[in-house]
Design an enzyme around this catalytic site. Structure first.
Site, short mmCIF file in Angstrom:
data_model
loop_
_atom_site.label_atom_id
_atom_site.label_comp_id
_atom_site.label_asym_id
_atom_site.label_seq_id
_atom_site.Cartn_x
_atom_site.Cartn_y
_atom_site.Cartn_z
N ARG A 53 0.85 -1.21 0.00
CA ARG A 53 0.00 0.00 0.00
C ARG A 53 0.88 1.25 0.00
O ARG A 53 0.53 2.27 -0.63
CB ARG A 53 -0.95 0.00 1.20
CG ARG A 53 -1.95 1.14 1.16
CD ARG A 53 -3.04 1.02 2.20
NE ARG A 53 -2.51 1.14 3.56
CZ ARG A 53 -3.25 0.97 4.67
NH1 ARG A 53 -4.53 0.67 4.58
NH2 ARG A 53 -2.71 1.10 5.85
N LYS A 152 -2.15 6.91 1.55
CA LYS A 152 -1.95 7.22 2.96
C LYS A 152 -0.87 8.31 3.01
O LYS A 152 0.32 8.04 3.19
CB LYS A 152 -1.54 5.96 3.73
CG LYS A 152 -1.74 6.06 5.22
CD LYS A 152 -1.76 4.66 5.85
CE LYS A 152 -1.55 4.67 7.35
NZ LYS A 152 -2.63 5.26 8.12
N GLU A 185 -15.37 6.96 7.09
CA GLU A 185 -14.40 6.20 7.90
C GLU A 185 -14.11 6.99 9.16
O GLU A 185 -14.61 8.11 9.34
CB GLU A 185 -13.11 5.99 7.11
CG GLU A 185 -12.41 7.30 6.76
CD GLU A 185 -11.05 7.14 6.10
OE1 GLU A 185 -10.54 6.00 6.02
OE2 GLU A 185 -10.49 8.16 5.69
#
Ligand SMILES: Cc1ncc(COP(=O)(O)O)c(C=O)c1O
Length: 292
Positions: A53, A152, A185
């Site tokens: 990721r 991220k 989220e």
């Protein structure tokens, strides 16, 4: 208290001694990407998924990866070995590096990699025994837009201000609402609701970091024949749910028992949440060999 170890471009230093340049764009602009995971019995859980990721996040921000995943992984191992026994919080950061004081990202060409093995600070046991409260709020984050979506990226300012606001309201986590009022989220977690034994979590979409814990929980639920769907979760779905929980690599599976001051279900952690938490910990134990 041990300060942990840090690896900067492969050089190991004590946590207290680790330094990067004030001209580093990660420091100046949040122009960096990162991952957080932890060890169990000294072994990182889902490290490959996290490093993969990280690579995808770097691609989104057009930060060239300075080394391969294999090299990063061996540097994580070296950092953990140097940190010593016990379990550690691991943060891996790739910043675009230093350059002249200009916004133009093409002026920095040497990305910097930092691996931090820091003491693991876990949530109090009562959060799992009694559950936590969440507060719903609108927040606009850099990763809500199309280019950075799903990355991220280190600019967590909106998330941390949301957590501050949540704490002021007596909650332990902020849940971020999308522009259509749907729940996306948590500030640093994914959200699940349980309704008549069925589990639902928002589908992957801009504004959501598709968590690695979330993916593990979806697998655990499928193996336990618990019905799961990815779809819209609106505030009223949360308020009327039988159970709810949040997930993240550090918090694992954490029950949520109230939202904006409204009690969810019985106001106590529910049976589906408990089963999924146990299943998650079992998956971690199987993957790491740790006894949990
Ligand atoms: C915004 C956000 N969403 C979700 C998560 C959960 O991701 P993971 O399960 O991969 O830790 C995090 C973790 O920090 C996060 O920062």
């Amino acid at each position: 208290m041990p300060s942990g170890k840090v690896s900067i471009d492969g050089r190991l230093v004590d946590g207290d001694e680790a330094r990067v340049s004030v001209l580093d764009r990660g420091f100046l602009y949040g122009d960096s990407v990162f991952e957080v995971f932890r060890t169990y019995g000294g072994v990182p859980f889902a490290e490959t998924e996290h490093l993969e990721r990280l690579v995808r996040s770097a691609e989104r921000l057009m930060i060239p990866m300075p080394v391969s995943i294999e090299t990063l992984s061996s540097e994580v191992r070296a950092t953990l070995d140097a940190a010593g026994g016990g379990d550690w919080y691991v943060r891996v950061v790739i910043t675009r590096g230093t350059g002249p004081l200009t916004y133009d990202p093409s002026t920095a060409s040497e990305p910097l990699r930092v691996i931090i093995a820091a003491p693991l600070s876990l949530p109090p046991a009562e959060y799992y025994e009694r559950g936590v409260a969440v507060a719903l709020m609108r927040a606009s984050r850099p990763t809500d837009d199309a280019r950075a979506a799903g990355a991220k990226a280190s600019n967590y300012l909106a998330n941390l201000l949301a957590v501050h606001e949540a704490k002021e309201k007596g909650a332990q986590e902020a849940l971020v609402l999308g522009k259509d009022g749907q729940i996306l989220e948590g500030a640093s977690s994914n959200i699940f609701v349980v309704e008549e034994g069925r589990v639902r979590t928002p589908e992957p979409q801009p504004g959501i970091l598709v968590g690695i814990t979330r993916a593990t929980v979806l697998r655990v639920a499928a193996a336990a024949a618990i019905e799961v769907e990815e779809g819209e979760v609106r505030p009223e779905d949360l308020f009327s749910a039988d159970e709810a929980f949040i997930t993240s690599s550090i918090r694992e599976v954490m029950p949520v028992v109230s939202a904006d001051g409204r009690t969810i279900g019985t106001g106590r952690p529910g049976p589906v949440t408990r089963r999924l938490r146990e299943g998650y910990l079992q998956a971690v134990a199987e993957a790491t060999g740790a006894s949990i």
